[in-house]
Design an enzyme around this catalytic site. Sequence first.
Site, PDB file in Angstrom:
ATOM      1  N   PRO A 195       6.660   1.889   3.232  1.00 21.11           N
ATOM      2  CA  PRO A 195       6.125   1.614   1.759  1.00 21.11           C
ATOM      3  C   PRO A 195       5.100   0.771   1.741  1.00 21.11           C
ATOM      4  CG  PRO A 195       8.442   0.744   1.963  1.00 21.11           C
ATOM      5  CD  PRO A 195       8.032   1.274   3.408  1.00 21.11           C
ATOM      6  N   GLU A 196       4.005   0.871   2.265  1.00 23.51           N
ATOM      7  CA  GLU A 196       2.664   0.389   1.770  1.00 23.51           C
ATOM      8  C   GLU A 196       2.017   1.518   0.951  1.00 23.51           C
ATOM      9  OE1 GLU A 196       0.652  -2.946   3.673  1.00 23.51           O
ATOM     10  OE2 GLU A 196       2.484  -3.458   4.973  1.00 23.51           O
ATOM     11  N   LYS A 204       1.843   0.917  -4.819  1.00 24.29           N
ATOM     12  CA  LYS A 204       2.855   1.183  -4.064  1.00 24.29           C
ATOM     13  C   LYS A 204       3.975   2.002  -5.224  1.00 24.29           C
ATOM     14  CE  LYS A 204       2.785  -2.851  -1.409  1.00 24.29           C
ATOM     15  NZ  LYS A 204       3.356  -4.199  -1.139  1.00 24.29           N
ATOM     16  N   ARG A 211       7.950 -14.544   3.132  1.00 23.61           N
ATOM     17  CA  ARG A 211       7.467 -13.349   3.704  1.00 23.61           C
ATOM     18  C   ARG A 211       7.050 -13.905   4.953  1.00 23.61           C
ATOM     19  NH1 ARG A 211       7.379  -8.739   1.169  1.00 23.61           N
ATOM     20  NH2 ARG A 211       7.501  -7.941   3.378  1.00 23.61           N
TER      21      ARG A 211
END
Length: 266
Positions: free
Chosen positions: A2-3, A52, A256
Amino acid sequence: MPEGHTVHRTANQFNQLFGGQPITVISPQGRFAEGAKLVSGHKLVAAEAIGKQMFLRFDNDLTIRIHLGIYGKWGYLKLDGLEAEDPVGQVRARFSNAKAAADLRGPTVCEVISADEVRLVEQRLGPDPLNPNRANAEAQRFIDRVMRSRTPIGLQLMNQDVIAGIGNVYRAELLFRAGLNPHTPGNLLTREQLQGIWDDSVALLKVGVATGFMITRDELFKKRPKKADRNFVYKREGLACRECGVNIVIELMAARKLYWCPGCQK
DNA sequence: TCTGGATGTTCAT
DNA sequence: TGAACCTCCAGAG
């Protein structure tokens, strides 16, 4: 994966499979049962991706907003008039007509919202490099926003209010390709540097939409490279940089994982 | 067979 | 800053 490119691919697929037709929506898992009832049987006017998020607009003025988050996945079934088999695992929502079905699993968001609520989400999101409209204005919006803040460019590229559709893989690869240290404050970058990042994001996301893979090495755009070969720095910590030979490093930036090359990204 | 990690976001502290 | 959400899959054993 999911980008942004994945979501645009999904929207394209939805328009092909279900666009302009009545669509059956159920929630085998039950968590979207109420929402499914509101739109099931209505015509899907259009599927649209912004960053997204995907919006499924129905002919009763309601919209399903879907965000896959980190776990979400789509699965497709060809039916051609046959009955779909019972879903395997936790299927939050199944979209189907006589020809095909699409199963949605594990999304962060799957909800029915009004047109006003759609506008609120759209207003909050930053420019999407894959938005075919107003391409130049969108680039300027991105550049102005980044230059207004001292926040490091490595953080700003992950902020969906700044640029919609970029995630951890494209963040790392865009900065490598631009030769920029991820810690550089946004207000110290030039308009030319930011225009370059924007243009590169448009190009890379288009490759992603076309291939389904996040390939960031130009010479591999038209091939089907193995996962380990697709990128310059992402998940290559401790390995020699493909360009300068210095070891790729990994660090945490806002919780992240950030991958970059201290040799190329001064 | 089991475990940890993952391309993300939001909320509480 | 850390936890929670929630599902799948690669790699370890």
